[in-house]
Scaffold this active site. Structure first.
Site, PDB file in Angstrom:
ATOM      1  CG  HIS A  40      -1.821   1.174   1.335  1.00 56.54           C
ATOM      2  ND1 HIS A  40      -3.136   1.038   1.689  1.00 56.54           N
ATOM      3  CD2 HIS A  40      -1.636   2.506   1.117  1.00 56.54           C
ATOM      4  CE1 HIS A  40      -3.727   2.223   1.690  1.00 56.54           C
ATOM      5  NE2 HIS A  40      -2.822   3.136   1.346  1.00 56.54           N
TER       6      HIS A  40
ATOM      7  CG  HIS B 248      -0.988   7.196  -1.078  1.00 64.75           C
ATOM      8  ND1 HIS B 248      -2.244   7.313  -1.619  1.00 64.75           N
ATOM      9  CD2 HIS B 248      -1.151   6.548   0.106  1.00 64.75           C
ATOM     10  CE1 HIS B 248      -3.135   6.768  -0.805  1.00 64.75           C
ATOM     11  NE2 HIS B 248      -2.489   6.288   0.252  1.00 64.75           N
TER      12      HIS B 248
ATOM     13  CE  LYS C 163      -7.926   2.409  -0.558  1.00 66.86           C
ATOM     14  NZ  LYS C 163      -6.831   2.294   0.376  1.00 66.86           N
TER      15      LYS C 163
ATOM     16  CG  HIS D 141      -9.865   4.531   3.711  1.00 67.49           C
ATOM     17  ND1 HIS D 141      -8.675   5.231   3.765  1.00 67.49           N
ATOM     18  CD2 HIS D 141     -10.608   4.983   4.739  1.00 67.49           C
ATOM     19  CE1 HIS D 141      -8.712   6.071   4.789  1.00 67.49           C
ATOM     20  NE2 HIS D 141      -9.874   5.940   5.395  1.00 67.49           N
TER      21      HIS D 141
ATOM     22  CG  HIS E 247      -4.746   2.436   6.013  1.00 67.35           C
ATOM     23  ND1 HIS E 247      -6.081   2.360   6.294  1.00 67.35           N
ATOM     24  CD2 HIS E 247      -4.662   3.095   4.835  1.00 67.35           C
ATOM     25  CE1 HIS E 247      -6.764   2.940   5.340  1.00 67.35           C
ATOM     26  NE2 HIS E 247      -5.930   3.390   4.436  1.00 67.35           N
TER      27      HIS E 247
ATOM     28  CG  ASP F 125      -1.568   4.950   4.019  1.00 63.95           C
ATOM     29  OD1 ASP F 125      -1.680   5.257   2.825  1.00 63.95           O
ATOM     30  OD2 ASP F 125      -2.335   5.368   4.905  1.00 63.95           O
TER      31      ASP F 125
END
Ligand code: DOR
Ligand code: ZN
Length: 362
Positions: free
Chosen positions: A31, A33, A117, A154, A192, A265
């Site tokens: 995971h 970004h 996602k 999420h 997360h 994350d």
């Protein structure tokens, strides 16, 4: 290399194996970004230095909602990599109320997408196009269950009447548990994880449910964000919670259970965007992620469980081969800088100005 050390616990003196270096299969980040444009160019090398592969989050503006956008984004990621990098981005499809199930099937079967996602609309950064009700993506989820594709979740509700510290636990009751009752074979990664309730839910679920855990949620509780002043660089979503939740996460991560694996994350925002009246959520941990996780495993006397968490459980869950290369971490002080340059911007890394006790060998 191993040496036998002695530790004075106060009441008794115990022998403990002390290891000076740890060689494991090369880890992956399940995971991350990576952003786009100049920020992508600035951060992707940090992830590629630490990890062989990464599940890349699709919350760009506009979000990565179809195969063409995912393929273009993958091309930009590969172009931004440093020359020497050996790194494979694994792309995800951002689900909206209008996602076409056949686009998801095509994307998975062609290898364009590794996972989808689910952002509940409004839950976090660039989630406005997310899903307002999972009933709206029932057809997509049915196809995913049929083809064995992973849904990355999420896991927070967005209702204004739910306290932000309770949003993960309420998501389990209102959304995730009913969803898995309805589609019991759907492969879900609870992303997360931040709560004791989340740990218990994943532990007691069937083998098609797993979770990623970030370094920050293993290191900090909500005091780090709020004691002595508001600390924007400790703010991410889901927010860090009470100490008992951090301890539950540390137990889960170091337990050896294949249900828990590494997902940083890492979420860079330039310094000014964090240090603002409405600071962005996200912690940039990519440059020292392995060092950060390993500190926790050492403190929990679980160095022997690190390879499973970092390098084995993730590929096993995703049905991908484990990496053949090895990396070595050495017991050696590692100073984390106050700032990391990102083109014209600056990023404050997790553990800024601290010293970590392990270092990834070059
Ligand atoms: O803290 C976070 N930052 N949590 C998320 O879910 C998104 C991320 C981001 O993209 O900045
Ligand atoms: Zn994220």
């Amino acid at each position: 290399m191993a040496r036998r050390g002695w530790r004075d616990t106060g009441s008794a003196i115990k022998a403990r194996d002390m290891t000076d270096s740890l060689t494991i299969r090369r880890p992956d980040d399940w995971h991350v970004h990576l952003r786009d444009g100049d920020m992508l160019k600035a951060v992707v090398g940090h992830t590629a230095r630490q990890f062989a592969r990464a599940i890349v989050m699709p919350n760009l503006t506009p979000p990565v909602t179809n195969v063409a956008l995912a393929n273009d984004y993958r091309t930009r990621i590969l172009a931004a990599l440093p020359d020497e990098a050996d790194f494979t981005p694994l792309m995800t499809c951002y689900l909206t109320n209008n996602t076409d199930p056949e686009e998801v099937r095509r994307g998975f079967e062609s290898g364009a997408f590794t996972a989808c996602k689910l952002y509940p609309a409004g839950a976090t950064t660039n989630s406005d196009s997310g899903v307002t009700d999972v009933a709206n993506i029932r057809g997509v989820l049915e196809v995913m269950a049929e083809i064995g594709m992973v849904l990355c979740v999420h896991g927070e509700v967005t209702n204004a009447d739910v306290d932000i510290f309770d949003r993960e636990a309420v998501f389990i009751d209102r959304v995730l548990a009913p969803l898995l009752k309805d589609l019991p074979t759907l492969k879900v990664v609870f992303e997360h994880l931040t709560s004791e309730e989340g740990v218990s839910f994943v532990e007691s679920a069937a083998d098609n449910v797993a979770a990623t855990i970030t370094p920050q949620h293993l290191h900090i509780n909500r005091n780090a964000m709020l004691v002595g002043g508001m600390r924007p660089h400790a703010y991410c979503l889901p927010v860090a919670k009470r100490e008992k939740h951090r301890l539950a996460l540390r137990r889960a991560a170091t337990s050896g259970s294949a249900k828990f694996f590494l997902g940083t994350d890492s979420a860079p925002h330039q310094r000014e965007a964090k240090e603002s009246a409405c600071g962005c959520a996200g912690i940039f941990n990519a440059p020292f992620a392995l060092e950060s996780y390993l500190a926790v495993f050492e403190e929990e006397h679980a160095l022997d469980k690190f390879e499973g968490f970092a390098s084995l459980h993730g590929p096993q869950f995703y049905g991908l081969p484990v990496n053949e290369e090895r990396v070595t971490l050495e017991r050696r002080d590692c100073s984390v800088p106050a700032l990391i340059d990102a083109g014209d911007a600056q990023l404050v890394p997790f553990h800024a100005e601290q010293t970590l006790r392990w270092q990834l060998a070059d």
